[in-house]
Design a protein around this motif. Structure first.
Motif, short mmCIF file in Angstrom:
data_model
loop_
_atom_site.label_atom_id
_atom_site.label_comp_id
_atom_site.label_asym_id
_atom_site.label_seq_id
_atom_site.Cartn_x
_atom_site.Cartn_y
_atom_site.Cartn_z
N PRO A 1 56.07 10.88 -28.33
CA PRO A 1 54.67 9.98 -28.77
C PRO A 1 53.94 9.72 -27.58
O PRO A 1 52.46 9.98 -27.58
N ALA A 2 54.42 9.74 -26.37
CA ALA A 2 53.49 9.55 -25.13
C ALA A 2 52.81 10.67 -24.77
O ALA A 2 51.75 10.54 -24.17
N MET A 3 53.35 12.08 -25.05
CA MET A 3 52.51 13.17 -24.67
C MET A 3 51.01 13.13 -25.32
O MET A 3 49.98 13.30 -24.79
N GLU A 4 51.22 12.61 -26.58
CA GLU A 4 49.49 12.68 -27.39
C GLU A 4 48.95 11.48 -26.95
O GLU A 4 47.73 11.59 -26.61
N LEU A 5 49.55 10.29 -26.38
CA LEU A 5 48.94 9.09 -25.80
C LEU A 5 48.16 9.46 -24.36
O LEU A 5 47.21 8.80 -24.34
N LEU A 6 48.88 10.20 -23.79
CA LEU A 6 48.40 10.42 -22.29
C LEU A 6 47.39 11.81 -22.51
O LEU A 6 46.60 12.08 -21.34
N GLY A 7 47.20 12.50 -23.50
CA GLY A 7 46.35 13.69 -23.77
C GLY A 7 47.05 14.90 -23.17
O GLY A 7 46.08 15.80 -22.70
N GLU B 1 44.67 31.61 -23.36
CA GLU B 1 43.97 31.70 -22.27
C GLU B 1 44.80 31.08 -20.86
O GLU B 1 44.51 31.50 -19.61
N VAL B 2 45.53 30.15 -21.08
CA VAL B 2 46.33 29.55 -20.15
C VAL B 2 47.94 29.85 -20.33
O VAL B 2 48.78 29.07 -19.57
N GLY B 3 47.90 30.76 -21.12
CA GLY B 3 49.46 31.22 -21.17
C GLY B 3 50.27 30.06 -21.94
O GLY B 3 51.68 30.14 -21.73
N ARG B 4 49.67 29.74 -22.75
CA ARG B 4 50.32 28.56 -23.68
C ARG B 4 51.05 27.35 -22.69
O ARG B 4 51.87 26.83 -23.15
N ARG B 5 50.52 27.18 -21.62
CA ARG B 5 50.88 26.09 -20.80
C ARG B 5 50.46 24.75 -21.21
O ARG B 5 49.59 24.59 -21.95
N LEU B 6 51.34 23.73 -20.86
CA LEU B 6 50.71 22.32 -21.04
C LEU B 6 49.61 21.99 -20.14
O LEU B 6 49.38 22.22 -18.97
N VAL B 7 48.63 21.38 -20.85
CA VAL B 7 47.38 21.12 -20.05
C VAL B 7 46.93 19.52 -20.48
O VAL B 7 47.76 18.97 -21.29
N TRP B 8 46.39 19.03 -19.56
CA TRP B 8 45.94 17.39 -19.74
C TRP B 8 44.60 17.15 -19.62
O TRP B 8 43.86 17.91 -18.94
N ASP B 9 44.22 16.37 -20.55
CA ASP B 9 43.01 15.85 -20.69
C ASP B 9 42.65 14.66 -20.17
O ASP B 9 43.14 13.59 -20.82
N PRO B 10 42.19 14.28 -19.00
CA PRO B 10 42.35 12.80 -18.35
C PRO B 10 41.36 11.96 -19.10
O PRO B 10 41.46 10.91 -18.99
N ALA B 11 40.49 12.48 -19.79
CA ALA B 11 39.48 11.62 -20.58
C ALA B 11 40.15 10.75 -21.68
O ALA B 11 39.59 9.92 -22.01
N ILE B 12 41.29 11.13 -22.10
CA ILE B 12 42.07 10.62 -23.20
C ILE B 12 42.39 9.04 -22.58
O ILE B 12 42.58 8.21 -23.39
N LEU B 13 42.91 9.10 -21.38
CA LEU B 13 43.43 7.74 -20.82
C LEU B 13 42.10 6.44 -20.81
O LEU B 13 41.02 7.09 -20.76
#
Length: 231
Positions: free
Chosen positions: A130-136, A143-155
């Protein structure tokens, strides 16, 4: 009666009908031209494959060991006083974590044909924390090859005490994201290097084919055909 008996033709030897030939101990016919296809270098090719497989296993073990060390450093860094509460420190740590998870995934995919799928299944399960969603942190698009991306605005910009405690629990707790990832990376250490290798179906193909043909009463393939096709 005597004249009738003499008219009966005597029993001829077998070779009069079909010439007898010596057979080898397997009672096999001579190899056909196709079966006599040279397979020179088979031993060398097999040795090269075994060396490549062992190198793939050890390189993954080395990658997993370095990953556990990195997670330990993040646990120590964020576990310090105000580690999670510091926005800058938290963002830097999450950015490092996302890069590391993408690197681990690429490392496994490059060796996917050699390693058992259970190795990455453990990591996939840990990444559903669940921390994955909480951290964004989420999976990006094509377009990014299905890699993990992070949205810092979620914090949270200025986290209160409750938010800080929540982040500390989902990140640093015994069941937190970092500990789950660390346990997943240690999965491979529970087995010997040879047990981590994926057993390709092609190794069992000759046995399956011959056994299946025998059970179904189908003609068996020529001797040597399977080896020439699979080696």
């Amino acid at each position: 009666m005597i004249a009738y008996s003499r008219s009966i033709r005597g029993i001829e030897r077998t070779e009069a009908y079909a010439r007898t030939h010596p057979v080898n101990r397997y009672a096999a016919y001579p190899l056909t031209a196709f079966e006599q296809t040279p397979i020179a270098g088979t031993q060398g090719n097999r040795k090269k494959k075994e060396e490549a497989a062992s190198q793939g296993v050890y390189s993954w073990l080395r990658e997993a060991g370095q990953g556990q060390k990195l997670l330990g450093e993040l646990l120590e860094k964020l576990g310090r006083h105000n580690g999670v509460a510091s926005k800058e420190q938290l963002e830097n740590s999450v950015h490092t974590l996302v890069d590391a998870m993408n690197r681990w995934e690429s490392a496994y995919q490059s060796r996917e044909q050699l390693l058992r799928p259970e190795i990455w299944e453990a990591m996939t399960l840990a990444m559903r924390h669940p921390a994955m969603e909480l951290l964004g942190i989420k999976r990006g698009g094509q377009e990014v090859g299905r890699r993990l991306v992070w949205d810092p605005a979620i914090l949270p910009q200025n986290p209160n005490m409750e938010e800080v405690n929540t982040l500390r629990r989902v990140l640093l707790g015994s069941e937190g994201l970092l500990m789950d990832l660390k346990r997943a990376l240690s999965y491979a250490e529970q087995y010997t290097p040879m047990q981590l290798l994926r057993q390709p179906f092609i190794h069992m193909y000759p046995y399956v084919l011959y056994y299946g043909a025998a059970q179904a009463y189908h003609p068996l393939p020529p001797r040597g055909l399977i080896m020439n096709k699979t080696v």
